[in-house]
Design a protein around this motif. Structure first.
Motif, PDB file in Angstrom:
ATOM      1  N   PHE A 361       0.844  -1.322  -0.151  1.00  0.00           N
ATOM      2  CA  PHE A 361      -0.005  -0.098   0.199  1.00  0.00           C
ATOM      3  C   PHE A 361       0.943   1.188  -0.044  1.00  0.00           C
ATOM      4  O   PHE A 361       0.527   2.347  -0.450  1.00  0.00           O
ATOM      5  CB  PHE A 361      -0.887  -0.184   1.133  1.00  0.00           C
ATOM      6  N   ALA A 362       2.089   1.332   0.539  1.00  0.00           N
ATOM      7  CA  ALA A 362       3.035   2.274   0.575  1.00  0.00           C
ATOM      8  C   ALA A 362       3.312   2.710  -0.638  1.00  0.00           C
ATOM      9  O   ALA A 362       3.300   3.716  -0.948  1.00  0.00           O
ATOM     10  CB  ALA A 362       4.307   1.776   1.155  1.00  0.00           C
ATOM     11  N   TYR A 363       3.234   2.159  -1.693  1.00  0.00           N
ATOM     12  CA  TYR A 363       3.561   2.559  -3.188  1.00  0.00           C
ATOM     13  C   TYR A 363       2.272   3.518  -3.581  1.00  0.00           C
ATOM     14  O   TYR A 363       2.488   4.531  -4.262  1.00  0.00           O
ATOM     15  CB  TYR A 363       3.748   1.455  -4.160  1.00  0.00           C
ATOM     16  N   PHE A 364       0.996   2.978  -3.352  1.00  0.00           N
ATOM     17  CA  PHE A 364      -0.287   4.105  -3.523  1.00  0.00           C
ATOM     18  C   PHE A 364       0.081   5.363  -2.827  1.00  0.00           C
ATOM     19  O   PHE A 364      -0.186   6.238  -3.617  1.00  0.00           O
ATOM     20  CB  PHE A 364      -1.507   3.463  -3.145  1.00  0.00           C
ATOM     21  N   GLN A 365       0.498   5.293  -1.632  1.00  0.00           N
ATOM     22  CA  GLN A 365       0.885   6.364  -0.498  1.00  0.00           C
ATOM     23  C   GLN A 365       1.875   7.430  -1.213  1.00  0.00           C
ATOM     24  O   GLN A 365       1.951   8.709  -1.068  1.00  0.00           O
ATOM     25  CB  GLN A 365       1.034   6.054   0.929  1.00  0.00           C
ATOM     26  N   GLN A 366       2.764   6.614  -1.973  1.00  0.00           N
ATOM     27  CA  GLN A 366       3.677   7.518  -2.655  1.00  0.00           C
ATOM     28  C   GLN A 366       3.260   8.477  -3.943  1.00  0.00           C
ATOM     29  O   GLN A 366       3.759   9.534  -4.128  1.00  0.00           O
ATOM     30  CB  GLN A 366       4.800   6.837  -3.401  1.00  0.00           C
TER      31      GLN A 366
END
Length: 423
Positions: A361-366
């Motif tokens: 999900f970290a990639y979406f938050q980037q």
């Protein structure tokens, strides 16, 4: 800045209160259906990259709700699009789809039918909640100001799916302003936990290469010395004992939690040799991003101080994934919104960072401001412990009800309520 009259604000508040009461009623109405779907998904788990049946079920459910559905995105991903009757904010909700490769004990009547594959991390719960939110909000389509995107993401367990969906053009098709998601956890059922910034420790895999001149015993002794040299914990705590994450005295919800300000490495390194090179490899967990740059030099120092300077060939990270970082403004708004609707007891502050786990999900938050929540799934009185990736992992299905009603209300408020009166 948008101003609004007192009478209009009161009218809006009353309107939203009625909407949230409706959300609760609608959630209760579809709860048994969602439990049935969750159990079906639990019985038929699919590994990362193989979510074929899962994709069909999700796609049909969303189509039956009248949503636009896009399945031409990476792998077996599905995106449902719910457009409100008026333009407004665009919000995304992420649910992960894949199961784990394990054969742990699973003391439920709806056991996995696929040998060696289980929903041992709770993604079946996540999908049921995502579908439930889609259904509740679809019933309110006529009054929605804006658009909701339901992203059902494959391949989370392998940390591939989110980045691959983005690289495959997800955000050229949809353009959300905010994104939200959750993970079921060992917290008490009905409890939601969140904090701004990092939810997990930074997890990195370190590989040390030495000349193959050490005995097995010498290699093991060196790994212990490296681990001891790096270790940083508060008050002799043991943050690697993750079973204490929900302990009210030392767990995540306590300001004095053991799960903050730490650095440790896995106790058991992978040790093997190939082509006259000795490989030592293990994961480490660091809570402070400013200290990450010092880790490899410290490992080098530990090796040199233990008289292996001449044997050292290289030290490097071989896995260096980003970690989930919650947008501070949105996190604070979300917490206050949920407290205002469902009471202060529904949301608790997270004071630490969880080791071992992470989420792509970290990639979406980037790309988009977002918030990632922990959702409690344990019920000690029923003997249900929702400790992910562990034998006898179980989830109290009441967590589905909590997830659907709370996050349907949050999204509704972001579209129709706070989005109007924010300053």
């Amino acid at each position: 800045m948008i101003s609004i009259s007192v009478s209009s604000a009161q009218e809006l508040k009353h309107k939203m209160a009625l909407a949230h009461e409706s959300v609760k009623l609608q959630t209760d109405h579809i709860f048994n259906k969602l439990v049935k779907i969750r159990r079906d998904l639990h019985e038929n788990p699919e590994l990362a990259g193989n979510e074929i049946r899962t994709k069909k079920i999700i796609t049909q459910y969303l189509l039956d709700l009248g949503l636009e559905v896009d399945t031409n995105i990476y792998g077996h991903g599905v995106v449902g699009i719910l457009r409100g009757s008026r333009k407004g904010k665009k919000i995304a909700w992420r649910s992960d789809m894949d199961a784990l490769a394990n054969d742990f004990a699973d003391e439920v009547t709806f056991k996995s039918k696929n040998k060696g594959v289980q929903h041992g991390c709770g993604h079946d719960i996540h999908m049921a909640i995502g579908l439930g939110i889609a259904e509740v909000l679809s019933k309110n389509k006529a009054s929605l100001n804006g658009t909701v995107y339901f992203i059902f993401q494959p391949e989370e367990e392998t940390f591939i799916g989110a980045k691959a969906m983005i690289n495959d053009g997800l955000f050229s098709k949809i353009k959300p302003d905010e994104i939200y998601g959750l993970h079921v956890s060992a917290l008490p059922v009905g409890q939601i936990m969140v904090k701004p910034n990092e939810m997990f420790a930074y997890q990195k895999s370190v590989r040390i290469q030495l000349k193959n001149e050490l005995s097995k015993e010498e290699a093991k002794a060196l790994t212990k010395k490296i681990r001891s040299f790096l270790l940083r914990v508060t008050s002799n705590s043991k943050p690697w004992e993750i079973q204490h994450m929900s302990d009210p005295k030392i767990g995540l919800m306590n300001p004095n939690t053991i799960f903050k300000d730490y650095l440790f490495m896995d106790e058991n390194f992978s040790i093997h040799s190939k082509n006259d090179i000795l490989f030592l490899q293990a994961y480490l967990y660091e809570t402070d991003p400013s200290k990450l740059k010092d880790i490899l030099p410290k490992i080098k120092q530990a090796i040199e101080e233990n008289s292996y300077k001449d044997q050292l060939l290289s030290i490097s990270y071989v896995q260096d994934n980003p970690t989930v970082i919650n947008n501070e403004t949105l996190t604070n708004i979300a917490s206050k919104t949920l407290e205002n609707i469902y009471g202060k007891d529904v949301v608790t502050t997270d004071y630490g960072q969880v080791p071992y786990f992470n989420d792509d999900f970290a990639y979406f938050q980037q790309k988009i401001p977002g918030v990632y929540f922990f959702l409690g799934g344990s019920n000690i009185e029923k003997g249900i412990i929702a400790m992910n990736h562990a034998p006898n992992f179980q989830v109290d299905q009441e967590s589905i009800r909590t997830g659907v009603k709370c996050f349907s209300s949050l999204i509704l408020e972001r579209l129709n309520g706070s989005s109007i009166i924010e300053k």
